[in-house]
Write an enzyme that holds these catalytic residues in place. Structure first.
Site, PDB file in Angstrom:
ATOM      1  N   CYS A  37      -3.944   1.333  -2.502  1.00  0.00           N
ATOM      2  CA  CYS A  37      -4.053   0.251  -3.484  1.00  0.00           C
ATOM      3  C   CYS A  37      -3.109   0.475  -4.664  1.00  0.00           C
ATOM      4  CB  CYS A  37      -5.477   0.152  -4.020  1.00  0.00           C
ATOM      5  SG  CYS A  37      -6.708  -0.236  -2.782  1.00  0.00           S
ATOM      6  N   THR A  38      -2.971   1.710  -5.063  1.00  0.00           N
ATOM      7  CA  THR A  38      -2.072   2.033  -6.171  1.00  0.00           C
ATOM      8  C   THR A  38      -0.653   1.596  -5.841  1.00  0.00           C
ATOM      9  OG1 THR A  38      -3.467   3.894  -6.826  1.00  0.00           O
ATOM     10  CG2 THR A  38      -1.193   3.918  -7.605  1.00  0.00           C
TER      11      THR A  38
END
Length: 211
Positions: free
Chosen positions: A45-46
């Site tokens: 997600c980062t």
């Protein structure tokens, strides 16, 4: 029931890193992309949020507003954004919804119990300026999204919404498109003055009409 293509995207009001957001008001006359993340401080997600932030100018060109979602809270989101900015060398420039009560996740069927009962899968919803759902893609938590592909799909959706054409496999902006079968041969010159090629009676191509 799960959402289907052509359904009106459910409206909602939720807290976000940009303050309280009413979804339909936030979109206004724009298109939208709503994408969910299993949780804050997750590695894939980062990278995704960093990739999306770097492409914001491209989404802006297409009149598309981005909105991310995670089931964690605002303070967690804001702290996580610092990590994203640092590790991805960018600045997160769109809101992230805090969906701690799972209301939005449930509204959009983003939690799949077979995958995880608590966290969202990587759902993507592209919403037209008529508030209708134009595209739904669901990725497993282990697979990051391809944001260049999402831009390609938006180009196709916006083109085909305004012209009687479809886009063939692997189509990219600027390439020839397929004339809709409903268009009669005798009507093609007026509709598509750039000319056309008939490969088969049911397979006719023409240069992209909106460039």
């Amino acid at each position: 029931m799960s959402l289907r293509l052509g359904d009106t995207a459910p409206d909602f009001t939720a807290e976000s890193t940009a303050g309280k957001i009413n979804f339909h008001e936030y979109l206004g006359d724009s298109w939208g992309i709503l994408f969910s993340h299993p949780a804050d401080y997750t590695p894939v997600c980062t990278t995704e949020l960093g990739a999306a932030a770097k492409l914001k100018a491209e989404f802006d060109k297409r009149n598309v507003k981005m909105l991310a979602l995670s089931v964690d809270g605002i303070d967690s989101h804001k702290s996580w954004i610092n990590d994203i900015n640092e590790t991805q060398q960018t600045t997160v420039n769109f809101p992230i919804i805090a969906d701690e009560d799972r209301k939005v996740s449930q509204l959009y069927d983003m939690i799949h119990p077979n995958s995880n009962e608590n966290f969202t899968v990587r759902s993507v919803f592209i919403i037209g300026n008529d508030k209708k759902v134009k595209l739904i893609i669901t990725y497993p938590a282990s697979t990051g999204r391809n944001f260049d592909e999402l831009l390609r799909v938006i180009d196709s959706l916006q083109l085909t919404a305004n012209y009687s054409v479809a886009t063939p496999a692997n189509w990219k902006h600027g390439e020839d498109v397929v004339i809709a079968p409903a268009i009669k041969n005798e009507d093609i010159p007026a509709r598509f003055p750039k000319g056309h090629k008939e490969i088969k009676p049911y397979l006719r191509t023409t240069p992209q009409p909106n460039i």
